[in-house]
Motif scaffolding. Sequence first.
Motif, PDB file in Angstrom:
ATOM      1  N   PHE A 117      20.983 -27.677  36.093  1.00  0.00           N
ATOM      2  CA  PHE A 117      21.894 -26.555  35.834  1.00  0.00           C
ATOM      3  C   PHE A 117      21.205 -25.197  35.983  1.00  0.00           C
ATOM      4  O   PHE A 117      21.879 -24.182  36.151  1.00  0.00           O
ATOM      5  N   SER A 118      19.867 -25.185  35.926  1.00  0.00           N
ATOM      6  CA  SER A 118      19.179 -23.890  36.052  1.00  0.00           C
ATOM      7  C   SER A 118      19.354 -23.319  37.460  1.00  0.00           C
ATOM      8  O   SER A 118      19.209 -22.120  37.672  1.00  0.00           O
ATOM      9  N   THR A 119      19.705 -24.183  38.427  1.00  0.00           N
ATOM     10  CA  THR A 119      19.915 -23.684  39.802  1.00  0.00           C
ATOM     11  C   THR A 119      21.172 -22.805  39.877  1.00  0.00           C
ATOM     12  O   THR A 119      21.364 -22.071  40.835  1.00  0.00           O
ATOM     13  N   LEU A 120      22.035 -22.878  38.871  1.00  0.00           N
ATOM     14  CA  LEU A 120      23.231 -22.016  38.865  1.00  0.00           C
ATOM     15  C   LEU A 120      22.827 -20.582  38.563  1.00  0.00           C
ATOM     16  O   LEU A 120      23.558 -19.635  38.870  1.00  0.00           O
ATOM     17  N   ASN A 121      21.669 -20.468  37.893  1.00  0.00           N
ATOM     18  CA  ASN A 121      21.125 -19.142  37.599  1.00  0.00           C
ATOM     19  C   ASN A 121      22.132 -18.257  36.869  1.00  0.00           C
ATOM     20  O   ASN A 121      22.296 -17.088  37.208  1.00  0.00           O
ATOM     21  N   GLN A 122      22.812 -18.830  35.907  1.00  0.00           N
ATOM     22  CA  GLN A 122      23.869 -18.083  35.214  1.00  0.00           C
ATOM     23  C   GLN A 122      24.025 -18.557  33.773  1.00  0.00           C
ATOM     24  O   GLN A 122      23.703 -19.711  33.452  1.00  0.00           O
ATOM     25  N   LYS A 123      24.519 -17.659  32.913  1.00  0.00           N
ATOM     26  CA  LYS A 123      24.887 -18.030  31.546  1.00  0.00           C
ATOM     27  C   LYS A 123      26.410 -17.871  31.434  1.00  0.00           C
ATOM     28  O   LYS A 123      27.016 -17.108  32.196  1.00  0.00           O
ATOM     29  N   TYR A 124      26.995 -18.550  30.460  1.00  0.00           N
ATOM     30  CA  TYR A 124      28.461 -18.605  30.397  1.00  0.00           C
ATOM     31  C   TYR A 124      29.012 -18.223  29.023  1.00  0.00           C
ATOM     32  O   TYR A 124      28.375 -18.463  27.998  1.00  0.00           O
ATOM     33  N   ASP A 125      30.231 -17.662  29.026  1.00  0.00           N
ATOM     34  CA  ASP A 125      30.952 -17.379  27.777  1.00  0.00           C
ATOM     35  C   ASP A 125      31.607 -18.646  27.251  1.00  0.00           C
ATOM     36  O   ASP A 125      31.680 -18.871  26.044  1.00  0.00           O
ATOM     37  N   LEU A 126      32.134 -19.437  28.180  1.00  0.00           N
ATOM     38  CA  LEU A 126      32.922 -20.608  27.790  1.00  0.00           C
ATOM     39  C   LEU A 126      32.588 -21.782  28.708  1.00  0.00           C
ATOM     40  O   LEU A 126      32.607 -21.630  29.940  1.00  0.00           O
ATOM     41  N   ILE A 127      32.273 -22.916  28.081  1.00  0.00           N
ATOM     42  CA  ILE A 127      31.951 -24.122  28.863  1.00  0.00           C
ATOM     43  C   ILE A 127      32.829 -25.269  28.363  1.00  0.00           C
ATOM     44  O   ILE A 127      32.916 -25.519  27.151  1.00  0.00           O
ATOM     45  N   PHE A 128      33.479 -25.946  29.312  1.00  0.00           N
ATOM     46  CA  PHE A 128      34.354 -27.068  28.975  1.00  0.00           C
ATOM     47  C   PHE A 128      33.654 -28.352  29.430  1.00  0.00           C
ATOM     48  O   PHE A 128      33.342 -28.502  30.621  1.00  0.00           O
ATOM     49  N   VAL A 129      33.408 -29.254  28.491  1.00  0.00           N
ATOM     50  CA  VAL A 129      32.742 -30.519  28.816  1.00  0.00           C
ATOM     51  C   VAL A 129      33.809 -31.610  28.888  1.00  0.00           C
ATOM     52  O   VAL A 129      34.349 -32.038  27.864  1.00  0.00           O
ATOM     53  N   ASP A 130      34.117 -32.030  30.107  1.00  0.00           N
ATOM     54  CA  ASP A 130      35.214 -32.990  30.292  1.00  0.00           C
ATOM     55  C   ASP A 130      34.921 -33.907  31.485  1.00  0.00           C
ATOM     56  O   ASP A 130      35.765 -34.121  32.338  1.00  0.00           O
ATOM     57  N   GLY A 131      33.678 -34.417  31.541  1.00  0.00           N
ATOM     58  CA  GLY A 131      33.307 -35.296  32.659  1.00  0.00           C
ATOM     59  C   GLY A 131      33.302 -36.745  32.237  1.00  0.00           C
ATOM     60  O   GLY A 131      34.350 -37.343  31.956  1.00  0.00           O
ATOM     61  N   ASP A 132      32.112 -37.306  32.166  1.00  0.00           N
ATOM     62  CA  ASP A 132      31.926 -38.693  31.737  1.00  0.00           C
ATOM     63  C   ASP A 132      31.926 -38.702  30.198  1.00  0.00           C
ATOM     64  O   ASP A 132      31.157 -37.971  29.575  1.00  0.00           O
ATOM     65  N   HIS A 133      32.772 -39.522  29.582  1.00  0.00           N
ATOM     66  CA  HIS A 133      32.938 -39.463  28.126  1.00  0.00           C
ATOM     67  C   HIS A 133      32.153 -40.534  27.370  1.00  0.00           C
ATOM     68  O   HIS A 133      32.407 -40.777  26.194  1.00  0.00           O
ATOM     69  N   THR A 134      31.199 -41.184  28.045  1.00  0.00           N
ATOM     70  CA  THR A 134      30.367 -42.141  27.318  1.00  0.00           C
ATOM     71  C   THR A 134      29.399 -41.372  26.414  1.00  0.00           C
ATOM     72  O   THR A 134      29.094 -40.195  26.671  1.00  0.00           O
ATOM     73  N   TYR A 135      28.894 -42.050  25.393  1.00  0.00           N
ATOM     74  CA  TYR A 135      27.951 -41.420  24.451  1.00  0.00           C
ATOM     75  C   TYR A 135      26.784 -40.771  25.199  1.00  0.00           C
ATOM     76  O   TYR A 135      26.460 -39.611  24.971  1.00  0.00           O
ATOM     77  N   GLU A 136      26.148 -41.528  26.109  1.00  0.00           N
ATOM     78  CA  GLU A 136      24.946 -41.026  26.787  1.00  0.00           C
ATOM     79  C   GLU A 136      25.269 -39.772  27.596  1.00  0.00           C
ATOM     80  O   GLU A 136      24.509 -38.803  27.587  1.00  0.00           O
ATOM     81  N   ALA A 137      26.409 -39.784  28.284  1.00  0.00           N
ATOM     82  CA  ALA A 137      26.760 -38.636  29.139  1.00  0.00           C
ATOM     83  C   ALA A 137      27.119 -37.421  28.290  1.00  0.00           C
ATOM     84  O   ALA A 137      26.715 -36.296  28.599  1.00  0.00           O
ATOM     85  N   VAL A 138      27.867 -37.645  27.201  1.00  0.00           N
ATOM     86  CA  VAL A 138      28.240 -36.510  26.338  1.00  0.00           C
ATOM     87  C   VAL A 138      26.983 -35.890  25.742  1.00  0.00           C
ATOM     88  O   VAL A 138      26.837 -34.665  25.676  1.00  0.00           O
ATOM     89  N   LYS A 139      26.041 -36.744  25.331  1.00  0.00           N
ATOM     90  CA  LYS A 139      24.788 -36.244  24.761  1.00  0.00           C
ATOM     91  C   LYS A 139      24.044 -35.410  25.806  1.00  0.00           C
ATOM     92  O   LYS A 139      23.608 -34.283  25.529  1.00  0.00           O
ATOM     93  N   SER A 140      23.910 -35.939  27.004  1.00  0.00           N
ATOM     94  CA  SER A 140      23.183 -35.236  28.064  1.00  0.00           C
ATOM     95  C   SER A 140      23.891 -33.928  28.442  1.00  0.00           C
ATOM     96  O   SER A 140      23.267 -32.866  28.511  1.00  0.00           O
ATOM     97  N   ASP A 141      25.203 -34.005  28.666  1.00  0.00           N
ATOM     98  CA  ASP A 141      25.952 -32.792  29.049  1.00  0.00           C
ATOM     99  C   ASP A 141      25.868 -31.730  27.951  1.00  0.00           C
ATOM    100  O   ASP A 141      25.695 -30.540  28.227  1.00  0.00           O
ATOM    101  N   SER A 142      25.980 -32.175  26.694  1.00  0.00           N
ATOM    102  CA  SER A 142      25.974 -31.218  25.576  1.00  0.00           C
ATOM    103  C   SER A 142      24.625 -30.507  25.496  1.00  0.00           C
ATOM    104  O   SER A 142      24.561 -29.287  25.330  1.00  0.00           O
TER     105      SER A 142
END
Length: 272
Positions: A159-184
Amino acid sequence: MTNSQRLKAIYSIIRKILIKPSSIFLVLRDETEYKSYIQKKYSKTQFPTVDINQFFVDGQAEINHYTFLDGSSLATDLAVLKSIAASYPTCEYMEIGTWRGESILNVADTGANCTSINLSPIDIIALGLDEKYAHLHGCLIKDKSKIKTVYANSLSFDFSTLNQKYDLIFVDGDHTYEAVKSDSAKVFELLKDDNSMIVWHDYGYNPETPRHSVIAGILDGIPAAAHSHLYHVSNTICAIYCKQNLNVTILESPVKPDKVFKIQLQSCPFES
Ligand SMILES: C[S@@+](CC[C@H](N)C(=O)[O-])C[C@H]1O[C@@H](n2cnc3c(N)ncnc32)[C@H](O)[C@@H]1O
């Protein structure tokens, strides 16, 4: 999840059970185990609930681009997301998981600068999912210039390649425990400042029933110091990280309603 994904998941579960009958207990135990895991580790099994009206202006919100088809978020989920986006002068928004484009288009309507992170159609087909489903991704997004689309697997994406910070982030991809932990864990590092927020989809199976594997992923993913800023938004299946002061209640199902919503539907023709 589409019907085709559901069928594949059911097929995979049945296959596992046929190969190893005792694995039925793994499937059944999964959610209850996550519930006792977070109870033991964090002394909580749900987040405090914030009334949805704390995000609406004058109790009102309007959403558009809504298909009422498989994989759609609840109308209230999108209304909260859009209302939060509208509360920033120009919201810098990023989402993991775009599917047809309903959530990102609603946020884009507020004038936000939007970035979508989603598996590419090729990745989706490589997972054994249906080709038509793969190619329908982003089908509602007519003006692609308004939305930056990054085809990537959020689990391996830098994600550092986006070179940006955000006001609002929506996490709605893979909903397994491992993916939610990693995405979060990853998106937490991308918050712009103390006014920034994260919204997670699928905090609950429905607005009254927490999904403990997802809650465990959120709690294990973000720093412990941030846990006191986690909430469930009433009448939605969303959780939110928000550092503003919010009034809370503890949801007890079955809920006695303290509000009802007025919904006016307008069907608009759509040609892709
Ligand atoms: C529930 S849908 C998103 C719905 C959308 N946010 C909305 O409300 O309209 C989840 C999407 O996440 C994508 N996805 C699943 N796993 C992913 C991953 N590891 N990285 C990126 N995208 C992923 C899928 O392709 C799917 O389209």
